[in-house]
Design a protein around this motif. Structure first.
Motif, mmCIF file in Angstrom:
data_model
loop_
_atom_site.group_PDB
_atom_site.id
_atom_site.type_symbol
_atom_site.label_atom_id
_atom_site.label_comp_id
_atom_site.label_asym_id
_atom_site.label_seq_id
_atom_site.Cartn_x
_atom_site.Cartn_y
_atom_site.Cartn_z
ATOM 1 N N MET A 146 0.825 -1.223 0.000
ATOM 2 C CA MET A 146 0.000 0.000 0.000
ATOM 3 C C MET A 146 0.854 1.267 0.000
ATOM 4 N N HIS A 147 2.150 1.157 -0.034
ATOM 5 C CA HIS A 147 3.003 2.290 0.317
ATOM 6 C C HIS A 147 3.373 3.204 -0.845
ATOM 7 N N ALA A 148 4.171 4.234 -0.495
ATOM 8 C CA ALA A 148 4.422 5.363 -1.407
ATOM 9 C C ALA A 148 5.406 5.038 -2.520
ATOM 10 N N ILE A 149 5.229 5.734 -3.627
ATOM 11 C CA ILE A 149 6.192 5.658 -4.737
ATOM 12 C C ILE A 149 6.767 7.041 -5.058
ATOM 13 N N PHE A 150 6.235 8.076 -4.435
ATOM 14 C CA PHE A 150 6.741 9.443 -4.665
ATOM 15 C C PHE A 150 7.125 10.084 -3.329
ATOM 16 N N GLY A 151 8.174 10.905 -3.365
ATOM 17 C CA GLY A 151 8.519 11.752 -2.215
ATOM 18 C C GLY A 151 8.872 10.977 -0.958
ATOM 19 N N THR A 152 9.368 9.744 -1.098
ATOM 20 C CA THR A 152 9.653 8.926 0.088
ATOM 21 C C THR A 152 10.952 9.383 0.760
ATOM 22 N N SER A 153 11.123 9.008 2.016
ATOM 23 C CA SER A 153 12.383 9.273 2.709
ATOM 24 C C SER A 153 12.950 7.932 3.170
ATOM 25 N N ASP A 154 14.190 7.933 3.644
ATOM 26 C CA ASP A 154 14.742 6.658 4.125
ATOM 27 C C ASP A 154 14.231 6.333 5.528
ATOM 28 N N GLN A 155 13.304 7.166 6.027
ATOM 29 C CA GLN A 155 12.737 6.896 7.356
ATOM 30 C C GLN A 155 11.286 6.438 7.313
ATOM 31 N N CYS A 156 10.574 6.758 6.244
ATOM 32 C CA CYS A 156 9.144 6.421 6.202
ATOM 33 C C CYS A 156 8.643 6.440 4.754
ATOM 34 N N ILE A 157 7.877 5.413 4.403
ATOM 35 C CA ILE A 157 7.317 5.348 3.042
ATOM 36 C C ILE A 157 5.785 5.234 3.098
ATOM 37 N N ALA A 158 5.217 5.748 4.179
ATOM 38 C CA ALA A 158 3.759 5.659 4.346
ATOM 39 C C ALA A 158 3.043 6.600 3.384
ATOM 40 N N VAL A 159 1.755 6.321 3.160
ATOM 41 C CA VAL A 159 0.951 7.223 2.320
ATOM 42 C C VAL A 159 -0.124 7.909 3.157
ATOM 43 N N HIS A 160 -0.486 9.082 2.687
ATOM 44 C CA HIS A 160 -1.616 9.814 3.259
ATOM 45 C C HIS A 160 -2.909 9.100 2.824
ATOM 46 N N PRO A 161 -3.865 8.864 3.734
ATOM 47 C CA PRO A 161 -4.992 7.979 3.399
ATOM 48 C C PRO A 161 -6.261 8.633 2.849
ATOM 49 N N SER A 162 -6.353 9.967 2.859
ATOM 50 C CA SER A 162 -7.640 10.611 2.551
ATOM 51 C C SER A 162 -7.954 10.648 1.051
ATOM 52 N N ASP A 163 -9.233 10.578 0.736
ATOM 53 C CA ASP A 163 -9.701 10.874 -0.630
ATOM 54 C C ASP A 163 -10.054 12.353 -0.752
ATOM 55 N N MET A 164 -10.768 12.869 0.252
ATOM 56 C CA MET A 164 -11.185 14.273 0.227
ATOM 57 C C MET A 164 -10.006 15.205 -0.031
ATOM 58 N N CYS A 165 -8.879 14.924 0.638
ATOM 59 C CA CYS A 165 -7.718 15.827 0.536
ATOM 60 C C CYS A 165 -7.120 15.840 -0.866
ATOM 61 N N ILE A 166 -7.295 14.771 -1.616
ATOM 62 C CA ILE A 166 -6.744 14.731 -2.974
ATOM 63 C C ILE A 166 -7.521 15.718 -3.857
ATOM 64 N N ALA A 167 -8.839 15.737 -3.681
ATOM 65 C CA ALA A 167 -9.643 16.711 -4.428
ATOM 66 C C ALA A 167 -9.333 18.136 -3.973
#
Ligand code: SF4
Length: 327
Positions: A146-167
């Motif tokens: 489920m994790h990130a492919i953009f803007g990752t760091s060597d400390q965390c590759i989590a993704v932001h979970p919201s749909d509303m925020c994308i719009a």
């Protein structure tokens, strides 16, 4: 769950006064994420300040903007006539999120503040730099589908979970933040952060601030728009990849375009290079394909999520095609 003090307040001023008194206090609105985090021992506030009775539930047009109070429920925003007419992209994105029951209680401010759904973050037996800085990242070489492919760091590759925020990032929203001295407004794209060296921080909200509302400029993007969410099941699932796409054309030439992605980064991910490419061009499949390729320039997979390197551009193209077909 550990003991905590429950307080209820009815004004922004008193809410902020209670917040600044205790650095281990948190606001409680819908509670759809916070209470889960408390039950699982991920967070343990000593005070919960219930702000549900603070009057921040208005949706109205102010000049050429739509104002939405921070305590408006996700359902109320998605169903509001003004939002459906002027900002249908936002309505669609909201309806793609969570379940009807959750949307009925989840608030706009809470949606912005929700935390990643990385499994290691929720499992207190596992290393996680976001939950406990310096312990490592379980996902980096673990289960990272489920994790990130953009803007990752060597400390965390989590993704932001919201749909509303994308719009909201695509619609150039502004966030209204209040503190004891007054209020400030920041562009929505500056509210959330990349993980960098501070993965424990999701956003740029200051410790003495409260989200009170949003302002979203009215645009001409209510005709050609689409929010496309690709997920493991048809409802109540977080995005593998999502795309908010909207554009305005004159004589089939794109004169304004907004593109943002979810499920791919630690913050809502705006596709600025793709937007620049599409402006002034024909709304055609060939141009949509090139825009999608541009968007993928700095993408990087971590094994389990490598499939997103193909899924993401395909989702961009499909979202743009579906936006075009709405005309
Ligand atoms: Fe924690 Fe981030 Fe790693 Fe997930 S990706 S385990 S949230 S540090």
């Amino acid at each position: 769950m550990i003991n905590f003090q429950y307080l209820r307040t009815t004004t922004v001023k008193s809410a902020i006064a209670l917040l600044v008194k205790d650095k281990n206090a948190k606001f409680l609105a819908g509670g759809t994420n916070l209470i889960d985090l408390m039950k699982r021992g991920v967070t343990a506030p000593e005070k919960l300040i219930d702000i549900n009775h603070v009057p921040l539930k208005e949706i109205k047009q102010v000049g050429n903007k739509i104002y939405i109070g921070a305590l408006t429920s996700n359902t109320a925003v998605a169903d509001h006539a003004l939002v459906k007419e002027k900002l249908p992209l936002l309505s669609w994105a909201l309806q793609a999120g969570a379940s009807a029951q959750l949307r009925n209680v989840a608030t706009v401010g809470g949606n912005m503040m929700q935390r990643t759904r990385c499994g290691y973050f929720y499992d207190t037996e596992m290393p996680c730099n976001k939950r406990q800085p310096g312990t490592g990242c379980g996902a980096m070489e673990g289960f990272n589908r489920m994790h990130a492919i953009f803007g990752t760091s060597d400390q965390c590759i989590a993704v932001h979970p919201s749909d509303m925020c994308i719009a909201l990032v695509a619609l150039d929203a502004e966030v209204i933040l209040a503190n004891a001295k007054g209020e400030r407004k920041i562009p929505f794209k500056e509210f959330h952060r990349l993980a960098g060296d501070t993965p424990q921080l999701d956003n740029n909200l200051k410790a003495d601030e409260m989200i009170t509302g949003l302002e979203i400029p009215i645009n001409n993007l209510a005709k050609n728009y689409h929010y496309l969410k690709v997920r493991d099941r048809a409802s109540y699932a977080f995005a593998l990849v999502s795309v908010a796409a909207a554009f305005e054309t004159v004589d089939n030439k794109i004169i304004d375009v907004r593109l943002a992605m979810g499920g791919v980064a630690h913050k809502p991910w705006r596709l600025t290079a793709s937007e620049l490419f599409l402006k002034g061009k024909e709304a055609s499949l060939t141009n949509f394909e090139q825009a999608a390729q541009l968007a993928m320039k700095d993408a990087k997979g971590f094994g389990g999520n490598d499939f997103k390197l193909k899924l993401a551009p395909n989702t961009i193209i499909e979202a743009l095609n579906l936006a075009k077909s709405k005309a």
